[in-house]
Design a protein around this motif. Structure first.
Motif, PDB file in Angstrom:
ATOM      1  N   VAL A 158       9.366  91.746  63.481  1.00 25.87           N
ATOM      2  CA  VAL A 158       9.846  92.406  64.709  1.00 25.87           C
ATOM      3  C   VAL A 158       8.620  92.824  65.535  1.00 25.87           C
ATOM      4  CG1 VAL A 158      11.189  94.322  65.643  1.00 25.87           C
ATOM      5  CG2 VAL A 158      11.937  93.183  63.542  1.00 25.87           C
ATOM      6  N   LYS A 159       8.627  92.392  66.804  1.00 28.19           N
ATOM      7  CA  LYS A 159       7.428  92.584  67.639  1.00 28.19           C
ATOM      8  C   LYS A 159       7.456  93.905  68.414  1.00 28.19           C
ATOM      9  CE  LYS A 159       5.962  88.147  67.139  1.00 28.19           C
ATOM     10  NZ  LYS A 159       6.458  87.965  65.758  1.00 28.19           N
ATOM     11  N   ASN A 184       1.853  94.567  65.106  1.00 27.25           N
ATOM     12  CA  ASN A 184       2.209  93.560  66.114  1.00 27.25           C
ATOM     13  C   ASN A 184       1.894  94.046  67.525  1.00 27.25           C
ATOM     14  OD1 ASN A 184       3.003  91.834  64.135  1.00 27.25           O
ATOM     15  ND2 ASN A 184       5.171  92.398  64.229  1.00 27.25           N
ATOM     16  N   TYR A 185       2.460  95.200  67.889  1.00 28.42           N
ATOM     17  CA  TYR A 185       2.178  95.630  69.277  1.00 28.42           C
ATOM     18  C   TYR A 185       0.761  96.165  69.422  1.00 28.42           C
ATOM     19  CZ  TYR A 185       4.275  99.994  67.397  1.00 28.42           C
ATOM     20  OH  TYR A 185       4.610 101.077  66.633  1.00 28.42           O
ATOM     21  N   LEU A 186       0.161  96.698  68.336  1.00 29.32           N
ATOM     22  CA  LEU A 186      -1.239  97.142  68.446  1.00 29.32           C
ATOM     23  C   LEU A 186      -2.164  95.946  68.692  1.00 29.32           C
ATOM     24  CD1 LEU A 186      -1.574  99.843  65.621  1.00 29.32           C
ATOM     25  CD2 LEU A 186      -1.324 100.205  68.092  1.00 29.32           C
ATOM     26  N   ALA A 228       3.924  95.445  79.505  1.00 29.77           N
ATOM     27  CA  ALA A 228       4.019  96.887  79.775  1.00 29.77           C
ATOM     28  C   ALA A 228       4.697  97.593  78.601  1.00 29.77           C
ATOM     29  CB  ALA A 228       4.807  97.119  81.068  1.00 29.77           C
ATOM     30  N   GLU A 229       5.703  96.961  78.027  1.00 25.95           N
ATOM     31  CA  GLU A 229       6.386  97.568  76.862  1.00 25.95           C
ATOM     32  C   GLU A 229       5.431  97.694  75.675  1.00 25.95           C
ATOM     33  OE1 GLU A 229      10.397  96.385  75.406  1.00 25.95           O
ATOM     34  OE2 GLU A 229      10.356  95.089  77.184  1.00 25.95           O
ATOM     35  N   ILE A 230       4.606  96.661  75.513  1.00 21.63           N
ATOM     36  CA  ILE A 230       3.639  96.684  74.397  1.00 21.63           C
ATOM     37  C   ILE A 230       2.669  97.858  74.567  1.00 21.63           C
ATOM     38  CG2 ILE A 230       1.576  95.465  73.553  1.00 21.63           C
ATOM     39  CD1 ILE A 230       3.209  92.843  73.890  1.00 21.63           C
ATOM     40  N   VAL A 231       2.145  97.980  75.765  1.00 23.79           N
ATOM     41  CA  VAL A 231       1.173  99.045  76.031  1.00 23.79           C
ATOM     42  C   VAL A 231       1.823 100.408  75.789  1.00 23.79           C
ATOM     43  CG1 VAL A 231      -0.217 100.136  77.846  1.00 23.79           C
ATOM     44  CG2 VAL A 231      -0.197  97.640  77.604  1.00 23.79           C
ATOM     45  N   GLN A 232       3.060 100.532  76.220  1.00 23.52           N
ATOM     46  CA  GLN A 232       3.773 101.799  76.053  1.00 23.52           C
ATOM     47  C   GLN A 232       4.011 102.092  74.554  1.00 23.52           C
ATOM     48  OE1 GLN A 232       4.288 104.154  77.894  1.00 23.52           O
ATOM     49  NE2 GLN A 232       5.930 105.370  76.935  1.00 23.52           N
ATOM     50  N   ALA A 233       4.466 101.076  73.818  1.00 22.80           N
ATOM     51  CA  ALA A 233       4.737 101.274  72.378  1.00 22.80           C
ATOM     52  C   ALA A 233       3.455 101.666  71.654  1.00 22.80           C
ATOM     53  CB  ALA A 233       5.317  99.988  71.781  1.00 22.80           C
TER      54      ALA A 233
END
Ligand code: FAD
Ligand code: DLZ
Ligand code: SF4
Length: 512
Positions: free
Chosen positions: A448-449, A458-460, A494-499
């Protein structure tokens, strides 16, 4: 006293040490000192302190058994000044030697001290080269000048040629220099992992364990069970054990990780090599013999030799060639404070909890745990290099700055701008999932990303690429991930940066 005072440090426990060469037992004395300043230079793991103090005491006994006079200052000696400089000055006053003889140390900080001794003591101080390495500092500098050391692989080949290890005339044994591609297997389910030989504490170690508990009680790490060898004889048995039960599968599973298996097929000899109980040459010789006897395959033996003759020598060369400025760089401008989980192991990320757990239990973690789990996390989280360096220097029984700093500052954090490795070893959860069983039973899912249950790696990972695009995207070796990133919709980025921000800002840094 009519002779010389030979000062032996805790990571110089080798009878053939240059400072002990030409010793005259009738006139000379050896000085060894236990000092709190060294235990607190960083807050060393308690097992590391006990290991070293016990090994020092046993080494002093072995010298005495040879008829050598040893002036040994214990940590609890009431007159102990608790640092090298103070203890050496006291010893010079006690003995009035002709000169002080030392071997160059493993840390810049201590070398500076040694230079100071030459100024402050009333007797000459002779600093001898540490000839326990295949490549001297001067040889490495010459290789740098001849441009033969840009990358580890070229340095390693040069060292193979110079030493003759795994060489058949001018060609490498087995027809290739490097069997790395064969050495990246995950551990198949059901693989039997051998029990490793450990060494129950004797009376000296038990005394040192109690002393460490009382003096360094607040430091990180379990003191017991304590199973390290503390004598040369036992370190040789540990090497025998590795050659017999570890080496044959060392290559295949060099990069594998398994929950609950702290050692797998690794040698566990780095604390002995680095404090002097074993020599690099005898470790390499034993591996080559095993190849000759048909007891271990070429991918295992070459893999092992590469670590010692290649990486170990290369990082030492880089350290001395680049210090003192090496530690100052911060190529990726990483500034985040070290999260408390590095000390507590308290995290739902099972991989991190496992790797910090083995570190706490044994003052040991194997290479891929240090590089691809705790190191990868520090890189992706943007931890300030000096803080993560201090952690690695403190928590491992084999850690001295000459070997820790290039590995952490260079290999892990890419803070040296690529002097040690041409690109950062950044990886998402997929790598850890492929090479370990940690993800089974983790609160997160490596597949899960983003969103609920997403593996933080993953998001880091993508956040790291986004944040460092200006510095890293021109690097040809980073072209592929940056091409993938370029195809990613802006909203997803943008979602990645936020997460990543929410996750990282939620990590406590205070551990009391
Ligand atoms: P094995 O896997 O059995 O390898 C055999 C030997 O090869 C080791 O004993 C060691 O002497 C040598 N070796 C392997 N890799 C390296 C390397 N990258 N650099 C230098 N020598 C190597 N090693 C230390 O000795 N001290 C450290 O403080 C240290 N810090 C590290 C920090 C990080 C972030 C990383 C990624 C690696 C670090 N290493 C360090 C290298 C390596 O992880 C350890 O040498 C190894 O895990 C020790 O376990 P072992 O003896 O079972 O090694
Ligand atoms: C790491 C260490 C510790 C904890 N204690 C001592 C000590 O009491 N006496 C000693 O001689 N050496 C110790 N060491 C190892 C030194 O820190 C090491 O020799 C220097 O850092 C140089 O590499
Ligand atoms: Fe580590 Fe992610 Fe796997 Fe959990 S899912 S063990 S955090 S890699």
């Amino acid at each position: 006293m009519s002779g010389n005072l030979r000062f032996v440090l805790g990571d110089q426990l080798t009878r053939d040490l240059s400072a002990l060469a030409d010793i005259d037992p009738a006139r000379d004395a050896v000085l060894m000192v236990e000092v709190e300043a060294e235990g607190r230079a960083v807050p060393h793991h308690r097992q590391k302190i006990a290991f070293l103090l016990s090994a020092m005491r046993h080494f002093a006994e072995a010298l005495r058994a040879e008829g050598i006079r040893v002036d040994y200052v214990r940590l609890d000696d009431p007159d102990n000044t608790q640092d090298f400089t103070g203890e050496l000055a006291r010893a010079v006053a006690r003995h009035g030697p002709k000169r002080v003889i030392v071997t160059e140390p493993g840390e810049w900080r201590v070398e500076e001290m040694m230079r100071g001794w030459a100024q402050s003591l009333p007797v000459p101080v002779e600093i001898r080269a540490d000839d326990r390495f295949f490549c001297s500092r001067a040889d490495f500098a010459a290789l740098v000048r001849a441009r033969k050391t840009g990358r580890m692989e070229f340095f390693y080949r040069e060292m193979r040629r110079r030493t003759g290890y795994l060489m058949d005339g001018d060609t490498p044994v087995g027809g290739q220099w490097n069997f790395d591609p064969d050495n990246r297997k995950a551990l198949p389910r059901g693989t039997r992992v051998p029990e490793r030989r450990r060494f129950p504490p004797d009376a000296i170690t038990r005394e040192v364990l109690a002393l460490t508990a009382s003096r360094f009680g607040t430091h990180f790490g379990d003191l017991e069970p304590f199973g390290w060898a503390v004598t040369r004889a036992d370190a040789l048995l540990a090497l025998d054990d590795f050659i017999a039960v570890g080496l044959p599968r060392f290559g295949d599973y060099q990069d594998a990780m398994k929950a609950g298996e702290d050692f797998l097929f690794h040698s566990l000899i780095s604390p002995y090599l680095n404090c002097g109980l074993l020599t690099a040459r005898e470790a390499c010789d034993r591996a080559v013999e095993a190849l000759g006897d048909g007891a271990a395959p070429i991918n295992a033996v070459e893999g092992f030799i590469r670590q010692i003759l290649g990486w170990r020598e290369f990082v030492r060369g880089i350290y001395w060639a680049e210090m003192p400025g090496y530690a100052d760089g911060n190529h990726l401008n990483a500034t985040r404070p070290l999260p408390a989980l590095y000390w507590t192991g308290d995290t739902p990320m099972r991989c991190m909890a496992e790797c910090i757990g083995t570190t706490r239990r044994h003052a040991y973690a194997h290479h891929i745990q240090r590089l691809m789990v705790t190191g990868n996390f520090a890189l992706l989280a943007g931890i300030e290099p000096a803080q993560i360096e201090a952690w690695y220097l403190a928590v491992y029984a084999d850690a001295y700055e000459w070997v820790e700093l290039p590995n952490v500052h260079g290999m892990v954090m890419h803070a040296d701008g690529g002097r040690l490795g041409s690109k950062p070893y950044a990886a998402s959860g997929a790598y850890i999932h492929r090479m370990s069983d940690y993800c089974t039973g983790c609160s997160y899912d490596p597949k899960v990303k983003l969103g609920p249950g997403a593996c933080p790696f993953n998001y880091l990972y993508w956040n790291f690429l986004i944040e460092n695009a200006a510095v890293l995207s021109p690097n040809p070796r980073m072209a592929m991930p940056y091409r993938t990133l370029a195809r990613m919709p802006a909203a997803q980025r943008a979602e990645i940066v936020q997460a990543a921000r929410v996750f990282l800002d939620g990590l406590p840094t205070d551990w009391g």
